[in-house]
Design a protein around this motif. Structure first.
Motif, mmCIF file in Angstrom:
data_model
loop_
_atom_site.group_PDB
_atom_site.id
_atom_site.type_symbol
_atom_site.label_atom_id
_atom_site.label_comp_id
_atom_site.label_asym_id
_atom_site.label_seq_id
_atom_site.Cartn_x
_atom_site.Cartn_y
_atom_site.Cartn_z
ATOM 1 N N UNK A 121 24.053 54.873 52.429
ATOM 2 C CA UNK A 121 22.885 55.067 51.741
ATOM 3 C C UNK A 121 22.538 56.227 50.825
ATOM 4 N N UNK A 122 23.179 57.230 51.587
ATOM 5 C CA UNK A 122 23.844 58.179 50.199
ATOM 6 C C UNK A 122 24.305 57.988 49.032
ATOM 7 N N UNK A 123 25.169 57.398 48.987
ATOM 8 C CA UNK A 123 26.466 56.449 47.943
ATOM 9 C C UNK A 123 26.022 55.181 47.720
ATOM 10 N N UNK A 124 24.696 55.309 48.255
ATOM 11 C CA UNK A 124 24.296 53.661 46.670
ATOM 12 C C UNK A 124 24.720 52.692 47.719
ATOM 13 N N UNK A 125 25.541 52.491 49.131
ATOM 14 C CA UNK A 125 26.045 51.152 49.177
ATOM 15 C C UNK A 125 25.461 50.887 50.573
ATOM 16 N N UNK A 126 24.841 49.717 51.425
ATOM 17 C CA UNK A 126 24.556 49.636 51.778
ATOM 18 C C UNK A 126 25.305 49.045 53.146
ATOM 19 N N UNK A 127 26.474 47.991 53.143
ATOM 20 C CA UNK A 127 27.172 48.016 54.577
ATOM 21 C C UNK A 127 28.483 48.490 54.062
ATOM 22 N N UNK A 128 29.468 48.779 54.952
ATOM 23 C CA UNK A 128 31.004 48.991 54.368
ATOM 24 C C UNK A 128 31.789 47.927 53.541
ATOM 25 N N UNK A 129 32.599 48.915 52.465
ATOM 26 C CA UNK A 129 33.291 48.953 51.829
ATOM 27 C C UNK A 129 34.006 47.426 51.763
ATOM 28 N N UNK B 149 15.426 50.989 47.122
ATOM 29 C CA UNK B 149 15.425 50.528 45.549
ATOM 30 C C UNK B 149 16.258 50.991 44.796
ATOM 31 N N UNK B 150 16.784 52.194 44.817
ATOM 32 C CA UNK B 150 18.388 52.379 44.580
ATOM 33 C C UNK B 150 18.880 51.945 45.369
ATOM 34 N N UNK B 151 19.105 51.415 46.995
ATOM 35 C CA UNK B 151 20.335 51.262 47.355
ATOM 36 C C UNK B 151 20.636 49.482 46.752
ATOM 37 N N UNK B 152 19.130 49.631 46.910
ATOM 38 C CA UNK B 152 19.752 47.900 47.054
ATOM 39 C C UNK B 152 20.401 47.564 45.786
ATOM 40 N N UNK B 153 19.492 48.278 44.380
ATOM 41 C CA UNK B 153 20.876 47.988 43.106
ATOM 42 C C UNK B 153 22.127 48.915 42.798
ATOM 43 N N UNK C 96 30.033 61.372 44.013
ATOM 44 C CA UNK C 96 31.171 60.204 43.347
ATOM 45 C C UNK C 96 31.650 59.561 45.107
ATOM 46 N N UNK C 97 32.462 59.094 45.455
ATOM 47 C CA UNK C 97 33.627 58.972 46.824
ATOM 48 C C UNK C 97 34.285 60.457 46.876
ATOM 49 N N UNK C 98 34.468 60.955 45.940
ATOM 50 C CA UNK C 98 35.603 62.149 45.729
ATOM 51 C C UNK C 98 34.538 63.315 46.437
ATOM 52 N N UNK D 23 27.606 61.391 36.969
ATOM 53 C CA UNK D 23 25.911 60.707 37.395
ATOM 54 C C UNK D 23 26.100 59.593 38.379
ATOM 55 N N UNK D 24 27.057 59.041 37.671
ATOM 56 C CA UNK D 24 26.526 57.755 38.597
ATOM 57 C C UNK D 24 25.857 56.510 37.781
#
Ligand code: ATP
Length: 564
Positions: free
Chosen positions: A46-54, A160-164, A172-174, A460-461
């Motif tokens: 959720x912090x990186x804007x994903x809801x499910x595992x990659x 909302x940001x997570x859904x988006x 970033x992932x790094x 910034x993403x």
């Protein structure tokens, strides 16, 4: 009681306000250390804007239109309120927060409305994703309504940001890898390696924080969990590739198809696309071929699937995309658009992970097991002339060019490095995301036909606009894209429809210029869309960094011409 979601939202607020990498990594690391084991994976995502595992095949399948409708229902906001809030911030998450703060409709309080914890949010999302079949649209809607009616304005912003999938706080992932390393005491290298093998940061964080360094060391590649593909950097010509690779390299055809990662274990096959989507059902002919031909009990293979026409000539990429994702009338499609599989790598074989083996060795393994499946045509050479004629041969047969692969290179999932170099011999193109569109004029008045094209700012993403175009698409494509964009609509301000960044297009252009017109500082001259990149997700779009590189390269070659 679990960790409140409010704390995660507050962490994201702090992250948004700082640009210092170490501060950010420290903030995340302290947060992760406080979490309960089952909260770690969901929180990291959720912090990186994903809801499910990659690697997961789950998707919310909820349209942006529905999200807006729910926000309107909850707050009583009008279309005008929405476009005003959006114009003020330019960010859908902030827009939702403003609307919730100014809500005209009183919040209904019931006994159920206890503060949200991280796992509540996670479970709501799981339930939304698992609502399928008849009546699922209504069910999803009422679940999201339930979630947002329990959220504070700040929490709404991040839901909302997570859904988006666009957080704009610069994690970033790094950076997340650094934070996980810090929180668990593992080295960055150990964390990165586990990430490559597991393909998901939530899983990595869970192992790092519950099982420590030893746990990370024991991580193995998992069959039927796709990993991110290794990518290539562009090189201008075969000479540059030879030089970069120390004088001798392998040149393979760059086939103009779709990348596939094939997982095989004891008679079971799964095929994943470049976006890690399971496309097995659309490709039963490829499954059959793999089962019949591959001489191994367990393997993870990589290759390219291309569509072929008369006399086995490759067909343009668009044809292939009609086969991918298709699950109906497969038999008919197999006849209409036959495909061919070419293999070029093996990452796992009979219990052994091969990504650390050199390219040349992995190819030897591939030669032993490929049966009658074609290997991608290749040569190994140190002779620029031989390489150049191989390049010309590839082009004359209708392929895109060549990929040069360093002989001693390991396989680095998800990394676009210099170990692989693509040589296409044409002007650069950029893969950009459509973030807004204007309604057309005249014949095109019913279509959204002028597209705002954006590159990703890795820091910034955020997606930053670098140009606009209405060129390159057929009428059919205009119609199709208009439909899709309206599904993704966030709001409309003065004839411009702002959309969720989702559709990636390949764009050709004559030049990149410096321009104050857009926040990015760049503008494309004569941009035109050359294809719709169904196989790419927005986070794989080209970055502002790459735009700058092309700009500078262009600048240097102009300077060279002027000095002649
Ligand atoms: P492009 O837009 O130029 O197709 P890309 O951005 O999709 O490139 P790159 O990493 O730049 O991805 O190029 C690698 C892609 O080229 C792979 O994802 C794969 O689909 C394709 N490809 C074709 N032939 C090969 C090959 N022999 N080895 C590796 N990748 C290949």
């Amino acid at each position: 009681m679990g960790t409140p979601f409010k704390e995660l939202a507050e962490l994201c607020e702090k992250l948004e306000k700082t640009t210092k990498r170490t501060t950010m990594a420290n903030l995340i690391s302290s947060f992760l250390k406080k979490l309960k084991p089952d909260e770690i994976g969901p929180a990291v995502r959720l912090i990186i804007g994903r809801i499910f595992p990659a690697w997961s095949q789950e998707t919310l399948e909820i349209s942006w239109r529905t999200v807006i409708k729910i926000i309107k229902d909850l707050t009583g906001a009008s279309n005008k309120d929405i476009s005003e809030a959006f114009s003020k911030t330019g960010d859908p998450g902030d827009m939702a927060k403003i609307l919730m703060e100014k809500r005209k409709r009183a919040k209904q309080t019931t006994l159920l409305q206890s503060p949200l914890i991280i796992l509540d949010v996670h479970k709501y999302f799981l339930s939304i994703a698992s609502a399928k079949g008849p009546g699922s649209k209504k069910k999803k809607e009422s679940l999201l309504y339930g979630l947002l009616s329990r959220a504070t304005p700040l929490e709404t912003k991040y839901i909302v940001k997570d859904i988006l999938g666009e957080m704009r706080h610069g994690v970033s992932e790094g950076l997340m890898e650094e934070a996980i390393a810090k929180a668990s005491g593992a080295s960055l290298e150990q964390t990165k390696r586990a990430h490559m093998l597991l393909g998901d940061l939530g899983d990595v964080a869970y192992i790092a924080l519950t099982k420590g360094v030893q746990g990370l060391k024991e991580v193995k590649m998992r069959l039927f969990h796709p990993i991110k593909p290794m990518l290539a950097q562009p090189a201008e010509n075969v000479k540059e590739a030879l030089k970069e690779h120390g004088g001798k390299t392998a040149f393979e055809y760059k086939l103009d198809g779709a990348r596939v990662q094939i997982h095989l274990k004891n008679g079971k096959v799964a095929i994943f696309s470049r976006r890690l989507t399971d496309v097995t059902q659309s490709l039963p002919d490829v499954v059959k071929l793999v089962l019949e031909e591959i001489k191994a009990d367990e393997a993870v293979l990589e290759g390219e699937v291309i569509a072929i026409g008369e006399e086995n000539k490759p067909l343009p990429f668009q044809h292939l995309m009609r086969r991918f994702h298709r699950v109906k009338d497969i038999e008919k499609m197999i006849k209409e658009i036959p495909v061919q599989l070419y293999l070029f790598d093996v990452l796992y074989l009979n219990g052994k992970t091969l990504i650390d083996e050199p390219y040349i060795k992995r190819w030897e393994y591939l030669e032993k097991i490929h049966g009658n499946i074609q290997l991608t045509p290749r040569i190994i050479t140190s002779d620029p002339e031989e390489a150049q004629s191989f390049f010309e041969k590839a082009k004359s047969e209708g392929h895109e060019g060549l990929v040069a692969k360093r002989l001693d290179s390991n396989y680095t999932p998800g990394i676009r490095g210099k170990k692989w170099l693509k040589i296409k011999g044409i002007l650069d193109t950029l893969d950009l995301v459509i973030v807004a569109a204007d309604w057309g004029y005249g014949r095109r008045h019913e279509w959204l036909s002028d597209y705002y094209l954006a590159a990703r700012d890795e820091k910034t993403g955020e997606f930053l606009v670098i140009g606009k175009t209405f060129k390159g698409l057929t009428d059919e494509e205009f119609k199709e894209i208009t439909k899709r964009l309206l599904e993704l609509k966030i709001t409309e301000v003065g004839g411009t429809v702002y959309v969720k960044p989702e559709i990636v297009v390949e764009v050709a252009f004559d030049e990149i210029q410096r321009s104050p017109k857009y926040k990015s500082g760049f503008a494309l001259r004569f941009a035109r869309i050359t294809r719709i990149r169904e196989d790419k997700s927005p986070d794989e779009a080209d970055t502002i960094e790459r735009v700058r590189e092309i700009y500078e390269k262009q600048f240097r070659s102009k300077a060279k011409i002027n000095s002649l």
